[in-house]
Design a protein around this motif. Structure first.
Motif, PDB file in Angstrom:
ATOM      1  N   UNK A 299      31.676   2.933 -37.880  1.00 59.23           N
ATOM      2  CA  UNK A 299      30.566   2.209 -38.495  1.00 59.23           C
ATOM      3  C   UNK A 299      30.041   2.857 -39.737  1.00 59.23           C
ATOM      4  N   UNK A 300      29.962   4.192 -39.747  1.00 62.45           N
ATOM      5  CA  UNK A 300      29.201   4.950 -40.882  1.00 62.45           C
ATOM      6  C   UNK A 300      30.006   4.562 -42.402  1.00 62.45           C
ATOM      7  N   UNK A 301      31.502   4.769 -41.936  1.00 59.08           N
ATOM      8  CA  UNK A 301      32.315   4.698 -43.436  1.00 59.08           C
ATOM      9  C   UNK A 301      32.298   3.179 -43.765  1.00 59.08           C
ATOM     10  N   UNK A 302      32.126   2.111 -42.722  1.00 55.21           N
ATOM     11  CA  UNK A 302      32.221   0.857 -43.140  1.00 55.21           C
ATOM     12  C   UNK A 302      30.917   0.328 -43.925  1.00 55.21           C
ATOM     13  N   UNK A 303      29.899   1.199 -43.792  1.00 56.44           N
ATOM     14  CA  UNK A 303      28.698   0.595 -44.377  1.00 56.44           C
ATOM     15  C   UNK A 303      28.576   1.525 -45.568  1.00 56.44           C
ATOM     16  N   UNK A 304      29.519   2.375 -45.934  1.00 60.04           N
ATOM     17  CA  UNK A 304      29.502   3.069 -47.353  1.00 60.04           C
ATOM     18  C   UNK A 304      29.764   2.146 -48.420  1.00 60.04           C
ATOM     19  N   UNK A 305      28.804   2.020 -49.409  1.00 59.75           N
ATOM     20  CA  UNK A 305      29.198   1.343 -50.734  1.00 59.75           C
ATOM     21  C   UNK A 305      30.234   1.906 -51.482  1.00 59.75           C
ATOM     22  N   UNK A 306      31.254   0.730 -51.761  1.00 57.30           N
ATOM     23  CA  UNK A 306      32.579   1.100 -52.342  1.00 57.30           C
ATOM     24  C   UNK A 306      33.843   1.556 -51.496  1.00 57.30           C
ATOM     25  N   UNK A 307      33.450   1.595 -50.166  1.00 58.63           N
ATOM     26  CA  UNK A 307      34.729   2.325 -49.289  1.00 58.63           C
ATOM     27  C   UNK A 307      35.038   1.191 -48.458  1.00 58.63           C
TER      28      UNK A 307
END
Length: 344
Positions: A299-307
């Motif tokens: 969930x954290x990385x999915x919400x990171x802009x550009x990732x």
């Protein structure tokens, strides 16, 4: 435009001329250009060092690469290696092999681009060397960086079920190169030739002026995420995944439908009658970051802009697989850039 012969300055005069405006920004840069070696001071930080060699005719073509862009890119490719270790670039040394066909103004433009990249990333130029060359322009840059104890990321830490993440989009730099090569072929030395680059500016920028992803490293730090493995995508996603999987003793599965591809890349691939997935997997020179994180951070990385999460790590016996849009699994082969193999 004024043309100053390099011979009129001499080796040390040239070095003084190109480096006279350099100001050191980091307290760790105790001594820069002007002595036998740079002096760097670090406390509890780990020093990171990387070197890249760029050869005219192999890595760049001055028919369509401006010297300022070449200087910028030469720095960026080194910074990208340091970011791929979860570190911060701090200093570079610059060595050039130059022939008589280059003027002082040519090298000024190169250093302008170099300095622009360094200013943008907070990096100091602390030394280097110059020599005459009979085989075109040779560029060798060594970059020193720093990383915190326990936070430096290697290629060998990927674990089963880890998520495979990439920053930005893939394949644009390769299509930019194809576009430039096409226009060069059409050009044929015509004096008033006007290349057709309209609507393809993004592809050109990705090839001529790539960016190292400091922003992604900063985002990871802000979110308290230390990837289990990381590498920069200089030789193509497939090739980089092969490195990570081999050194980590794992396999992987990548989903074709999740590969981040820009619209211009897809349109250009269609024009060249190329498979856009192959372009994205094997193009190279994207200088994006490929990294793995534990599954619970989805969930954290999915919400990171550009990732973008593009797949997952699997057990080694499964190999490297690509799941196509129709659900078929095929072997993921590394067909990315290999300058030595190309010339063999």
């Amino acid at each position: 435009m004024q043309r100053t012969e390099i011979a009129s300055l001499g080796e040390f005069g040239l070095i003084d001329h190109l480096t006279k405006t350099i100001e050191l920004k980091n307290s760790s840069s105790q001594k820069g250009v002007g002595d036998d070696a740079a002096v760097l001071s670090y406390g509890d930080k780990k020093t990171l060092v990387t070197t890249d060699l760029l050869l005219e005719g192999i890595h760049f073509d001055l028919t369509y690469v401006p010297m300022k862009h070449l200087g910028y890119k030469s720095a960026i490719v080194n910074f990208s290696d340091i970011y791929a270790m979860n570190g911060q670039p701090k200093q570079i040394t610059v060595s050039l092999g130059i022939s008589k066909r280059f003027s002082v103004e040519d090298l000024e433009a190169f250093y302008d681009g170099l300095q622009l990249a360094c200013d943008h990333h907070g990096v100091d130029i602390v030394g280097g060397d110059t020599s005459s060359s009979l085989t075109g322009l040779t560029i060798s840059i060594t970059c020193l960086g720093e990383g915190d104890e326990g936070k430096i990321v290697y290629r060998n830490g990927a674990k089963e079920t880890d998520l495979i993440c990439v920053s930005g989009d893939l394949g644009a730099a390769f299509m930019g190169l194809q576009l430039l090569e096409r226009e060069k072929a059409v050009y044929g030395g015509e004096k008033d030739f006007q290349p057709d680059f309209s609507g393809k500016e993004y592809l050109l920028e990705r090839q001529l002026k790539p960016e190292a992803r400091k922003d992604i490293i900063d985002l990871l730090a802000k979110d308290g995420i230390v990837p289990t493995s990381m590498i920069d995508i200089s030789d193509g996603l497939s090739s980089e995944l092969k490195h990570v999987c081999k050194q980590s003793g794992v396999g992987c599965c990548v989903f074709e439908e999740r590969l981040p591809i820009d619209y211009q890349t897809a349109m250009m691939a269609e024009q060249f009658n190329m498979n856009v997935t192959t372009v994205a997997l094997n193009g190279g020179e994207d200088y994006e970051l490929l990294f793995t994180v534990p599954l619970h951070l989805h969930d954290k990385v999915s919400q990171m802009k550009g990732v973008h999460v593009v797949g997952h790590i699997a057990r080694e016996s499964l190999g490297l697989m690509l799941e196509t849009r129709d659900g078929t699994e095929i072997e993921l082969k590394a067909q990315g850039w290999d300058s030595i193999e190309k010339e063999a």
